[in-house]
Design a protein around this motif. Sequence first.
Motif, PDB file in Angstrom:
ATOM      1  N   UNK A  46      63.112  61.710  34.799  1.00 21.42           N
ATOM      2  CA  UNK A  46      64.018  61.553  33.669  1.00 21.42           C
ATOM      3  C   UNK A  46      65.406  61.076  34.033  1.00 21.42           C
ATOM      4  N   UNK A  47      65.701  60.900  35.331  1.00 25.17           N
ATOM      5  CA  UNK A  47      67.023  60.448  35.776  1.00 25.17           C
ATOM      6  C   UNK A  47      66.897  59.123  36.519  1.00 25.17           C
ATOM      7  N   UNK A  48      67.891  58.249  36.327  1.00 19.79           N
ATOM      8  CA  UNK A  48      67.947  57.028  37.115  1.00 19.79           C
ATOM      9  C   UNK A  48      68.366  57.356  38.542  1.00 19.79           C
ATOM     10  N   UNK A  82      59.426  58.641  34.206  1.00 20.43           N
ATOM     11  CA  UNK A  82      59.409  59.267  32.891  1.00 20.43           C
ATOM     12  C   UNK A  82      59.202  60.776  33.019  1.00 20.43           C
ATOM     13  N   UNK A  83      59.666  61.513  32.019  1.00 18.21           N
ATOM     14  CA  UNK A  83      59.573  62.980  32.051  1.00 18.21           C
ATOM     15  C   UNK A  83      58.155  63.479  32.294  1.00 18.21           C
ATOM     16  N   UNK A  84      57.155  62.729  31.848  1.00 21.92           N
ATOM     17  CA  UNK A  84      55.754  63.141  32.004  1.00 21.92           C
ATOM     18  C   UNK A  84      55.035  62.408  33.130  1.00 21.92           C
ATOM     19  N   UNK A  85      55.764  61.606  33.911  1.00 17.85           N
ATOM     20  CA  UNK A  85      55.107  60.820  34.960  1.00 17.85           C
ATOM     21  C   UNK A  85      54.508  61.729  36.031  1.00 17.85           C
ATOM     22  N   UNK A  86      53.290  61.443  36.403  1.00 18.53           N
ATOM     23  CA  UNK A  86      52.566  62.240  37.391  1.00 18.53           C
ATOM     24  C   UNK A  86      52.737  61.583  38.777  1.00 18.53           C
ATOM     25  N   UNK A  87      51.813  61.847  39.690  1.00 21.70           N
ATOM     26  CA  UNK A  87      51.904  61.294  41.037  1.00 21.70           C
ATOM     27  C   UNK A  87      51.623  59.788  41.038  1.00 21.70           C
ATOM     28  N   UNK A 111      57.107  54.306  34.711  1.00 20.88           N
ATOM     29  CA  UNK A 111      58.215  54.194  35.655  1.00 20.88           C
ATOM     30  C   UNK A 111      59.078  53.007  35.226  1.00 20.88           C
ATOM     31  N   UNK A 112      60.408  53.160  35.362  1.00 24.24           N
ATOM     32  CA  UNK A 112      61.349  52.096  35.020  1.00 24.24           C
ATOM     33  C   UNK A 112      62.022  51.572  36.293  1.00 24.24           C
ATOM     34  N   UNK A 113      62.374  50.276  36.281  1.00 22.24           N
ATOM     35  CA  UNK A 113      63.112  49.655  37.375  1.00 22.24           C
ATOM     36  C   UNK A 113      64.283  48.847  36.831  1.00 22.24           C
ATOM     37  N   UNK A 114      65.321  48.709  37.654  1.00 18.48           N
ATOM     38  CA  UNK A 114      66.462  47.881  37.278  1.00 18.48           C
ATOM     39  C   UNK A 114      67.275  47.527  38.513  1.00 18.48           C
ATOM     40  N   UNK A 125      59.877  48.188  32.439  1.00 20.17           N
ATOM     41  CA  UNK A 125      59.023  49.358  32.226  1.00 20.17           C
ATOM     42  C   UNK A 125      57.624  49.045  32.743  1.00 20.17           C
ATOM     43  N   UNK A 126      57.101  49.940  33.599  1.00 21.49           N
ATOM     44  CA  UNK A 126      55.736  49.791  34.124  1.00 21.49           C
ATOM     45  C   UNK A 126      54.918  50.983  33.651  1.00 21.49           C
TER      46      UNK A 126
END
Length: 323
Positions: A237-239, A145-150, A304-307, A113-114
Amino acid sequence: MQKIFGCHPICLTAVCAALIVSPVSPAFAQSDSPVRLIEESELPTGEGLASNFESDREIASHAAVIFADDFESGDLGSKWDDTSNRENALSFVTKPSSATGQDPDVLGERSLKVTATLDKNTGGGFTKWFESSERLFIRFYTKFDEDCDYVHHFCTLRANKSLQGKDRWSGFGGAGLLPDGKERFSTAIEPWGNWGKWSPPGRWNFYSYWHTMKASPDGKYWGNGFRPKSQPNIQRGDWICVEFMIQHNTPGENDGEQAYWIDGELRGHWTGFNWRTSPTLFANALTLESYVTDRWTKQSENIVYFDNVVIAKSYIGPSRPNR
């Protein structure tokens, strides 16, 4: 066509490359550019080498794989060589958690998670230096994330003069400057919001620096942007499975390439790049990050998430679910 603001891209059309321009200048064709978008590419799509491994387990054992990290074990950055903003922006999240929306059949128990917080930090991430190859494929999963902006900058592949000492940093920095073909080049896969016209975080683009790139009207050299003529907005909101490829050119020749895939679908394949003039210069460092500074970003916290990160010498494709 291509455009530029500050240091962020727009696009390349199917019929020509264009000179980078500022947001207040009209675009115009650069008809002599050798870079072309391939309409009927022969690159693979769909399943790749990852289809041989459930949820990427043991994928590092494949002969074509250079590096892999599924974040299932170890401390933050334990498999990477450099960490940016560990304490303020980076953390692991584990399932079950409605906040991650993670599919345990594909992405395992843990992801990165960043968190970028305006006026406090710009986000963060990891960098890995590695032994390169004539053709490289980088694949990772990400979720906004659902609320992530630019997001300003994302995941960047850089060429450095070597893997040791100060020369391993030769491909970093240099925004606005024309690279030396013996020193550096880079390309990044990034979301781009079209100056706030598209819903955040925008649409996928390449953002590339190399020694024959085009200058902006201000005389500086900001990254040239590449994307297909049309593609959907990135869904929050989607991987998402993101993969990109670079083919090193014969030194001094216009036979380099790059391409990217989203969820196993080839979105764009470009040829005609003169990435380098030296046979010893290779793309050899990957920075995985979410870097937020865009003037159009209003959301105070942007996650933002990474995997499931993989670097390989051949096409990787999406992870295979457990069966």
